[in-house]
Design a protein around this motif. Structure first.
Motif, PDB file in Angstrom:
ATOM      1  N   ILE A   1       0.977  -1.255   0.025  1.00  0.00           N
ATOM      2  CA  ILE A   1       0.109   0.065  -0.103  1.00  0.00           C
ATOM      3  C   ILE A   1       0.637   1.228  -0.075  1.00  0.00           C
ATOM      4  CG2 ILE A   1      -1.920   1.434   1.209  1.00  0.00           C
ATOM      5  CD1 ILE A   1      -2.901  -1.311   2.324  1.00  0.00           C
ATOM      6  N   HIS A   2       0.747   1.896  -0.960  1.00  0.00           N
ATOM      7  CA  HIS A   2       1.550   3.216  -1.188  1.00  0.00           C
ATOM      8  C   HIS A   2       0.928   4.475  -0.597  1.00  0.00           C
ATOM      9  CE1 HIS A   2       4.263   0.838  -3.740  1.00  0.00           C
ATOM     10  NE2 HIS A   2       3.298   0.387  -4.341  1.00  0.00           N
ATOM     11  N   LEU A   3       1.473   5.521  -0.401  1.00  0.00           N
ATOM     12  CA  LEU A   3       1.040   6.795   0.312  1.00  0.00           C
ATOM     13  C   LEU A   3      -0.125   7.301  -0.650  1.00  0.00           C
ATOM     14  CD1 LEU A   3       3.903   8.537   1.749  1.00  0.00           C
ATOM     15  CD2 LEU A   3       2.181   7.465   2.940  1.00  0.00           C
ATOM     16  N   ASP A   4       0.196   7.282  -2.045  1.00  0.00           N
ATOM     17  CA  ASP A   4      -0.993   7.735  -3.002  1.00  0.00           C
ATOM     18  C   ASP A   4      -2.302   6.957  -2.734  1.00  0.00           C
ATOM     19  OD1 ASP A   4      -0.159   5.494  -4.112  1.00  0.00           O
ATOM     20  OD2 ASP A   4      -0.290   6.271  -6.174  1.00  0.00           O
ATOM     21  N   GLN A   5      -2.267   6.070  -2.032  1.00  0.00           N
ATOM     22  CA  GLN A   5      -3.584   5.034  -1.629  1.00  0.00           C
ATOM     23  C   GLN A   5      -4.184   5.215  -0.136  1.00  0.00           C
ATOM     24  OE1 GLN A   5      -1.545   1.647  -2.466  1.00  0.00           O
ATOM     25  NE2 GLN A   5      -2.608   1.273  -4.521  1.00  0.00           N
ATOM     26  N   VAL A   6      -3.391   6.012   0.350  1.00  0.00           N
ATOM     27  CA  VAL A   6      -3.939   6.503   1.779  1.00  0.00           C
ATOM     28  C   VAL A   6      -4.807   7.805   1.844  1.00  0.00           C
ATOM     29  CG1 VAL A   6      -2.986   7.006   4.019  1.00  0.00           C
ATOM     30  CG2 VAL A   6      -1.832   5.460   2.886  1.00  0.00           C
ATOM     31  N   THR A   7      -5.907   7.688   2.392  1.00  0.00           N
ATOM     32  CA  THR A   7      -6.730   8.678   2.606  1.00  0.00           C
ATOM     33  C   THR A   7      -6.493   9.485   3.953  1.00  0.00           C
ATOM     34  OG1 THR A   7      -8.247   7.879   1.184  1.00  0.00           O
ATOM     35  CG2 THR A   7      -9.093   9.599   2.406  1.00  0.00           C
ATOM     36  N   PHE A   8      -6.061  10.787   3.808  1.00  0.00           N
ATOM     37  CA  PHE A   8      -5.874  11.654   5.175  1.00  0.00           C
ATOM     38  C   PHE A   8      -6.927  12.542   5.390  1.00  0.00           C
ATOM     39  CE2 PHE A   8      -4.284  14.609   7.916  1.00  0.00           C
ATOM     40  CZ  PHE A   8      -3.333  14.282   8.507  1.00  0.00           C
ATOM     41  N   LEU A   9      -7.644  12.285   6.524  1.00  0.00           N
ATOM     42  CA  LEU A   9      -8.747  13.178   6.985  1.00  0.00           C
ATOM     43  C   LEU A   9      -8.761  13.917   8.270  1.00  0.00           C
ATOM     44  CD1 LEU A   9     -11.567  14.007   5.991  1.00  0.00           C
ATOM     45  CD2 LEU A   9     -12.534  11.992   7.187  1.00  0.00           C
ATOM     46  N   GLY A  10      -8.688  15.262   8.261  1.00  0.00           N
ATOM     47  CA  GLY A  10      -8.781  16.092   9.351  1.00  0.00           C
ATOM     48  C   GLY A  10     -10.050  16.360   9.680  1.00  0.00           C
ATOM     49  N   LEU A  11     -10.528  16.244  11.001  1.00  0.00           N
ATOM     50  CA  LEU A  11     -12.016  16.674  11.545  1.00  0.00           C
ATOM     51  C   LEU A  11     -12.295  17.541  12.268  1.00  0.00           C
ATOM     52  CD1 LEU A  11     -12.562  12.917  12.239  1.00  0.00           C
ATOM     53  CD2 LEU A  11     -13.343  14.081   9.969  1.00  0.00           C
ATOM     54  N   LYS A  12     -12.773  18.630  12.098  1.00  0.00           N
ATOM     55  CA  LYS A  12     -13.003  19.674  12.922  1.00  0.00           C
ATOM     56  C   LYS A  12     -14.294  20.361  12.734  1.00  0.00           C
ATOM     57  CE  LYS A  12      -9.576  19.851  16.003  1.00  0.00           C
ATOM     58  NZ  LYS A  12      -9.945  19.646  17.481  1.00  0.00           N
ATOM     59  N   THR A  13     -15.057  20.795  13.806  1.00  0.00           N
ATOM     60  CA  THR A  13     -16.194  21.506  13.640  1.00  0.00           C
ATOM     61  C   THR A  13     -16.235  22.617  12.736  1.00  0.00           C
ATOM     62  OG1 THR A  13     -17.268  20.431  15.595  1.00  0.00           O
ATOM     63  CG2 THR A  13     -18.578  22.495  14.665  1.00  0.00           C
ATOM     64  N   THR A  14     -15.277  23.704  13.439  1.00  0.00           N
ATOM     65  CA  THR A  14     -14.704  24.840  12.648  1.00  0.00           C
ATOM     66  C   THR A  14     -13.395  24.838  12.044  1.00  0.00           C
ATOM     67  OG1 THR A  14     -13.920  25.753  14.670  1.00  0.00           O
ATOM     68  CG2 THR A  14     -16.393  26.247  13.908  1.00  0.00           C
ATOM     69  N   ALA A  15     -12.997  25.234  11.175  1.00  0.00           N
ATOM     70  CA  ALA A  15     -11.670  25.137  10.532  1.00  0.00           C
ATOM     71  C   ALA A  15     -10.683  25.843  11.298  1.00  0.00           C
ATOM     72  CB  ALA A  15     -11.664  25.642   9.066  1.00  0.00           C
ATOM     73  N   LYS A  16     -10.999  27.125  11.608  1.00  0.00           N
ATOM     74  CA  LYS A  16      -9.839  28.110  12.223  1.00  0.00           C
ATOM     75  C   LYS A  16      -8.589  27.630  11.461  1.00  0.00           C
ATOM     76  CE  LYS A  16     -12.561  28.289  16.559  1.00  0.00           C
ATOM     77  NZ  LYS A  16     -12.523  28.203  17.845  1.00  0.00           N
ATOM     78  N   GLU A  17      -7.571  27.383  12.202  1.00  0.00           N
ATOM     79  CA  GLU A  17      -6.113  27.063  11.489  1.00  0.00           C
ATOM     80  C   GLU A  17      -6.036  25.730  11.767  1.00  0.00           C
ATOM     81  OE1 GLU A  17      -4.230  29.379   9.992  1.00  0.00           O
ATOM     82  OE2 GLU A  17      -5.984  30.576  10.102  1.00  0.00           O
TER      83      GLU A  17
END
Length: 127
Positions: free
Chosen positions: A27-43
């Motif tokens: 499994i290569h990095l291009d097959q990894v899905t990175f997801l950040g989660l926050k109610t509000t984005a801010k920084e």
């Protein structure tokens, strides 16, 4: 078909959630899905840039109604794709939705990647 494992890594260098088996052979990095989660984005979205520097496209799910055009442009420059519900896009981002991914669209990407990994034999389709 079973769901990909989810590594909950809040507070670590891996970010909030990583979908995919990072340590599985083939499994290569291009097959990894990175997801950040926050109610509000801010920084918070900016933290993803450093947390997942090896992953070119990162996703950031939020319910934020106030992402400015400038913020959306900057996110795109850094490879961060905002993910929002359709209803929020329709109400608050009309005319500025280019580059914003719907939740359904994001899930489609994850499903497609999972199916490709199963097809290649890098992930089992069993439960």
């Amino acid at each position: 078909m079973r769901a990909l494992p989810v590594l909950a890594a809040a507070g670590s260098d891996l970010g909030d959630v990583v979908i995919g088996q990072l340590y599985e052979a083939g499994i290569h990095l291009d097959q990894v899905t990175f997801l950040g989660l926050k109610t509000t984005a801010k920084e918070r979205w900016r933290q993803q840039v450093g947390e997942a520097s090896d992953i070119h496209i990162k996703h950031f799910a939020t319910m934020d109604r106030d992402l400015t055009t400038s913020t959306l442009i900057t996110m795109k420059k850094h490879g961060v794709v905002p993910v929002l519900p359709c209803s929020l896009i329709d109400r608050h981002y009309q005319g500025r939705a280019n580059g914003i991914l719907t939740v359904r669209g994001f899930l489609g990407i994850v499903t497609s990647r999972q199916q490709e990994l199963i097809r290649r034999g890098a992930l089992s389709s069993g439960s």
